[in-house]
Enzyme design. Structure first.
Site, PDB file in Angstrom:
ATOM      1  N   ARG A  22       3.244  -5.504   5.277  1.00  0.00           N
ATOM      2  CA  ARG A  22       2.404  -5.093   4.140  1.00  0.00           C
ATOM      3  C   ARG A  22       0.925  -5.395   4.378  1.00  0.00           C
ATOM      4  O   ARG A  22       0.206  -5.849   3.485  1.00  0.00           O
ATOM      5  CB  ARG A  22       2.899  -5.754   2.842  1.00  0.00           C
ATOM      6  CG  ARG A  22       4.306  -5.318   2.428  1.00  0.00           C
ATOM      7  CD  ARG A  22       4.380  -3.860   2.024  1.00  0.00           C
ATOM      8  NE  ARG A  22       3.538  -3.585   0.879  1.00  0.00           N
ATOM      9  CZ  ARG A  22       3.937  -3.720  -0.382  1.00  0.00           C
ATOM     10  NH1 ARG A  22       5.166  -4.056  -0.640  1.00  0.00           N
ATOM     11  NH2 ARG A  22       3.122  -3.475  -1.360  1.00  0.00           N
ATOM     12  N   ARG A  26      -3.366  -4.295  -1.558  1.00  0.00           N
ATOM     13  CA  ARG A  26      -4.330  -4.605  -2.609  1.00  0.00           C
ATOM     14  C   ARG A  26      -5.267  -5.760  -2.314  1.00  0.00           C
ATOM     15  O   ARG A  26      -6.317  -5.891  -2.945  1.00  0.00           O
ATOM     16  CB  ARG A  26      -3.550  -4.904  -3.899  1.00  0.00           C
ATOM     17  CG  ARG A  26      -3.935  -4.007  -5.021  1.00  0.00           C
ATOM     18  CD  ARG A  26      -2.989  -4.081  -6.172  1.00  0.00           C
ATOM     19  NE  ARG A  26      -2.804  -5.436  -6.661  1.00  0.00           N
ATOM     20  CZ  ARG A  26      -1.751  -5.811  -7.399  1.00  0.00           C
ATOM     21  NH1 ARG A  26      -0.820  -4.938  -7.711  1.00  0.00           N
ATOM     22  NH2 ARG A  26      -1.649  -7.045  -7.836  1.00  0.00           N
ATOM     23  N   ARG A  35      -7.023   3.556  -3.117  1.00  0.00           N
ATOM     24  CA  ARG A  35      -5.879   3.662  -4.036  1.00  0.00           C
ATOM     25  C   ARG A  35      -6.289   4.280  -5.379  1.00  0.00           C
ATOM     26  O   ARG A  35      -5.536   5.063  -5.969  1.00  0.00           O
ATOM     27  CB  ARG A  35      -5.275   2.259  -4.246  1.00  0.00           C
ATOM     28  CG  ARG A  35      -4.144   2.161  -5.266  1.00  0.00           C
ATOM     29  CD  ARG A  35      -2.874   2.786  -4.754  1.00  0.00           C
ATOM     30  NE  ARG A  35      -1.796   2.726  -5.732  1.00  0.00           N
ATOM     31  CZ  ARG A  35      -1.636   3.593  -6.725  1.00  0.00           C
ATOM     32  NH1 ARG A  35      -2.500   4.563  -6.917  1.00  0.00           N
ATOM     33  NH2 ARG A  35      -0.608   3.468  -7.545  1.00  0.00           N
ATOM     34  N   ASP A  72       6.543   4.143   2.493  1.00  0.00           N
ATOM     35  CA  ASP A  72       7.479   3.224   1.849  1.00  0.00           C
ATOM     36  C   ASP A  72       8.893   3.487   2.345  1.00  0.00           C
ATOM     37  O   ASP A  72       9.189   4.603   2.787  1.00  0.00           O
ATOM     38  CB  ASP A  72       7.434   3.378   0.317  1.00  0.00           C
ATOM     39  CG  ASP A  72       8.077   2.169  -0.357  1.00  0.00           C
ATOM     40  OD1 ASP A  72       7.395   1.135  -0.504  1.00  0.00           O
ATOM     41  OD2 ASP A  72       9.269   2.243  -0.704  1.00  0.00           O
ATOM     42  N   TYR A 149      18.485   0.388  -4.039  1.00  0.00           N
ATOM     43  CA  TYR A 149      17.577   0.969  -5.041  1.00  0.00           C
ATOM     44  C   TYR A 149      18.229   2.180  -5.721  1.00  0.00           C
ATOM     45  O   TYR A 149      18.077   2.386  -6.927  1.00  0.00           O
ATOM     46  CB  TYR A 149      16.244   1.365  -4.396  1.00  0.00           C
ATOM     47  CG  TYR A 149      15.369   0.157  -4.105  1.00  0.00           C
ATOM     48  CD1 TYR A 149      14.546  -0.385  -5.089  1.00  0.00           C
ATOM     49  CD2 TYR A 149      15.404  -0.475  -2.868  1.00  0.00           C
ATOM     50  CE1 TYR A 149      13.771  -1.503  -4.839  1.00  0.00           C
ATOM     51  CE2 TYR A 149      14.637  -1.593  -2.604  1.00  0.00           C
ATOM     52  CZ  TYR A 149      13.825  -2.105  -3.592  1.00  0.00           C
ATOM     53  OH  TYR A 149      13.068  -3.227  -3.355  1.00  0.00           O
TER      54      TYR A 149
HETATM   55  O1  CP3 Z   1       1.307  -2.156   5.119  1.00  0.00           O
HETATM   56  C1  CP3 Z   1       2.525  -1.880   5.244  1.00  0.00           C
HETATM   57  O2  CP3 Z   1       3.378  -2.745   5.542  1.00  0.00           O
HETATM   58  C2  CP3 Z   1       2.966  -0.422   5.167  1.00  0.00           C
HETATM   59  C3  CP3 Z   1       3.372   0.052   3.904  1.00  0.00           C
HETATM   60  C4  CP3 Z   1       4.664  -0.424   3.210  1.00  0.00           C
HETATM   61  C5  CP3 Z   1       4.809  -0.369   1.802  1.00  0.00           C
HETATM   62  N1  CP3 Z   1       6.080  -0.723   1.495  1.00  0.00           N
HETATM   63  C6  CP3 Z   1       3.745   0.044   0.873  1.00  0.00           C
HETATM   64  C7  CP3 Z   1       3.907  -0.150  -0.573  1.00  0.00           C
HETATM   65  C8  CP3 Z   1       5.882  -0.869   3.734  1.00  0.00           C
HETATM   66  C9  CP3 Z   1       6.253  -1.141   5.168  1.00  0.00           C
HETATM   67  C10 CP3 Z   1       6.775  -1.049   2.627  1.00  0.00           C
HETATM   68  C11 CP3 Z   1       8.176  -1.451   2.777  1.00  0.00           C
HETATM   69  C12 CP3 Z   1       8.990  -1.758   1.592  1.00  0.00           C
HETATM   70  N2  CP3 Z   1       8.978  -1.137   0.373  1.00  0.00           N
HETATM   71  C13 CP3 Z   1      10.033  -2.718   1.582  1.00  0.00           C
HETATM   72  C14 CP3 Z   1      10.471  -3.555   2.759  1.00  0.00           C
HETATM   73  C15 CP3 Z   1       9.562  -4.689   3.045  1.00  0.00           C
HETATM   74  C16 CP3 Z   1       9.570  -5.798   2.002  1.00  0.00           C
HETATM   75  O3  CP3 Z   1       8.528  -5.942   1.331  1.00  0.00           O
HETATM   76  O4  CP3 Z   1      10.578  -6.459   1.883  1.00  0.00           O
HETATM   77  C17 CP3 Z   1      10.603  -2.694   0.288  1.00  0.00           C
HETATM   78  C18 CP3 Z   1      11.739  -3.561  -0.209  1.00  0.00           C
HETATM   79  C19 CP3 Z   1       9.927  -1.681  -0.461  1.00  0.00           C
HETATM   80  C20 CP3 Z   1      10.224  -1.241  -1.841  1.00  0.00           C
HETATM   81  C21 CP3 Z   1       9.039  -1.308  -2.723  1.00  0.00           C
HETATM   82  N3  CP3 Z   1       7.956  -0.459  -2.639  1.00  0.00           N
HETATM   83  C22 CP3 Z   1       8.797  -2.213  -3.790  1.00  0.00           C
HETATM   84  C23 CP3 Z   1       9.735  -3.299  -4.236  1.00  0.00           C
HETATM   85  C24 CP3 Z   1       7.553  -1.857  -4.353  1.00  0.00           C
HETATM   86  C25 CP3 Z   1       6.884  -2.427  -5.589  1.00  0.00           C
HETATM   87  C26 CP3 Z   1       6.401  -3.796  -5.452  1.00  0.00           C
HETATM   88  C27 CP3 Z   1       5.131  -3.892  -4.647  1.00  0.00           C
HETATM   89  O5  CP3 Z   1       5.174  -4.543  -3.607  1.00  0.00           O
HETATM   90  O6  CP3 Z   1       4.109  -3.357  -5.091  1.00  0.00           O
HETATM   91  C28 CP3 Z   1       7.017  -0.804  -3.574  1.00  0.00           C
HETATM   92  C29 CP3 Z   1       5.716  -0.128  -3.774  1.00  0.00           C
HETATM   93  C30 CP3 Z   1       4.741  -0.235  -2.659  1.00  0.00           C
HETATM   94  N4  CP3 Z   1       5.038  -0.051  -1.326  1.00  0.00           N
HETATM   95  C31 CP3 Z   1       3.346  -0.472  -2.781  1.00  0.00           C
HETATM   96  C32 CP3 Z   1       2.815  -0.420  -1.483  1.00  0.00           C
HETATM   97  C33 CP3 Z   1       1.375  -0.572  -1.075  1.00  0.00           C
HETATM   98  C34 CP3 Z   1       2.584  -0.666  -4.082  1.00  0.00           C
HETATM   99  C35 CP3 Z   1       2.456   0.663  -4.755  1.00  0.00           C
HETATM  100  C36 CP3 Z   1       1.347   0.760  -5.772  1.00  0.00           C
HETATM  101  O7  CP3 Z   1       0.183   0.906  -5.368  1.00  0.00           O
HETATM  102  O8  CP3 Z   1       1.688   0.724  -6.949  1.00  0.00           O
END
Ligand code: CP3
Length: 341
Positions: A22, A26, A35, A72, A149
């Site tokens: 990640r 933000r 964003r 994602d 999910y």
């Molecule tokens: O920088 C990076 O690593 C690349 C982008 C990336 C995102 N999600 C962007 C994202 C990657 C590799 C992920 C993987 C992801 N997504 C996982 C596996 C890794 C981990 O964290 O365990 C999982 C379980 C998800 C599912 C997911 N997506 C959740 C639970 C959420 C909401 C909570 C959160 O972290 O904000 C997301 C949304 C998400 N994925 C955002 C981002 C930048 C936030 C979205 C927004 O702007 O509202």
């Protein structure tokens, strides 16, 4: 010559590449201004220029050894027929979850090149911009994590609906997870063809499973993903799961190149137990809320434990949204041996 990241993933160098799960997010002001231009996360991800820019931002700022595609793990769910939204403050929501055998007929056949063409365009664009010394990482979720999910309808603390489906209707569970594994494997292999140099499988929630349930609920399907990728690509594969040290005997036998571990794992212990595995990790992401000096101290301790073993430096889980940028810099600078107080 392969990038440092790829050489380390294959166990071919003692030099330590560094990146962060990640890493685009933000905590970066440049990410927040990008964003803001999009009403929701999915339209941001589907915009090729914006996704490429978000991918490159942390690499530009910290000179990391790898860029990870900004996307994602859930992007394969809408083409499979799921109504997915990312709601502010709530995270991912699936409005038509799969809960019973009768829902299987609703699954749609995915046409990767068409349905996920935005991933292909973004990977090609990023690879064309990124220096050849840097690796571009493609990724997918582990089938269990993605399916959780779709079954739970969103994030879950315990995956109890997913487990209930497995316990009460194992045939439906198996059919659904097989479908997810096939799409996931094809999508990951395709990412290598589109330009990804290494491939990450994030099975973040596998740690919720007992050792007895892991193989039939998750491992079996992750193996299928690995098999599909290996039949089409030579790119190294990294596996990551959170809170799952009890499952390391399974992960080290998945035929992946690198096993990612979280911050709860004692590196010295797993190094003794698995002398031939390349690991990735494992600074606590919350440690980045300490001072840069304290961060540097913790990173030095990890490096001292790792010594000459091939290893990929990373956090134990994703960067948290409020993380101070100076501490991220201290993390990277310490790995490179140029941290200055
Ligand atoms: O920088 C990076 O690593 C690349 C982008 C990336 C995102 N999600 C962007 C994202 C990657 C590799 C992920 C993987 C992801 N997504 C996982 C596996 C890794 C981990 O964290 O365990 C999982 C379980 C998800 C599912 C997911 N997506 C959740 C639970 C959420 C909401 C909570 C959160 O972290 O904000 C997301 C949304 C998400 N994925 C955002 C981002 C930048 C936030 C979205 C927004 O702007 O509202």
């Amino acid at each position: 010559m392969d990038s440092l990241f790829v050489r380390a993933a294959l166990g071919k160098t003692q030099e330590k590449p560094v990146w962060m799960m990640r890493q685009a997010g933000r905590y970066l002001p440049e990410y927040r201004s990008l964003r803001e231009k999009f009403p929701d996360f999915i339209s941001f991800v589907r915009n090729v220029d914006a996704a490429a820019e978000a991918t490159l931002q942390p690499v530009r700022r910290f000179d990391l050894d790898a860029a990870i595609l900004f996307s994602d793990i859930l992007v394969t769910l809408p083409p499979m027929g799921f109504d997915l939204a990312f709601l502010p403050g709530k995270g991912p929501v699936v409005r038509n979850p799969l809960r019973a055998a009768s829902d299987i007929g609703r699954l749609r056949k995915v046409n990767l090149l068409q349905d996920l063409d935005f991933t292909g365009k973004a990977l090609k664009k990023i690879r064309a911009t990124l220096s050849s010394e840097k690796a571009l990482l493609g990724f997918v979720g582990g089938p269990l994590t993605i399916a959780s999910y779709a079954i739970e309808g969103g994030s879950s603390k315990d995956l109890h609906r997913t487990k209930a489906l497995f316990y009460n209707d194992p045939d439906t569970f198996d059919r659904f997870l097989s479908a997810v594994a096939n799409v996931t494997g094809e999508y990951l292999a395709q990412q290598a063809e589109w330009g990804a140099d290494a491939l990450v499988i994030m099975d973040s929630w596998a740690g919720h499973l007992s050792s007895a349930d892991y193989y039939p609920m998750a491992g079996k399907f992750t193996r299928r993903v690995v098999e599909i990728v290996r039949s089409r690509s030579r790119a190294p594969i990294i596996h990551y799961a959170n809170g799952a040290s009890h499952l390391l005997p399974f992960f080290t036998a998945l035929n992946v190149d690198v096993v990612g571990v979280d911050h709860r794992v004692e590196l010295s212990e797993i190094f003794d137990k698995y002398p031939d595995t390349v690991f990735q990790g494992n600074l606590d992401p919350a440690k980045l809320f300490a001072s840069p000096e304290a961060v540097s101290q913790s990173v030095s301790e990890i490096l001292k434990t790792v010594q000459s073993r091939p290893h990929i430096m990373n956090l134990g889980h994703g960067v948290l949204p409020e993380t101070p940028v100076e501490s991220v810099r201290a993390f990277v600078d310490t790995v490179r041996g140029n941290f200055r107080q």
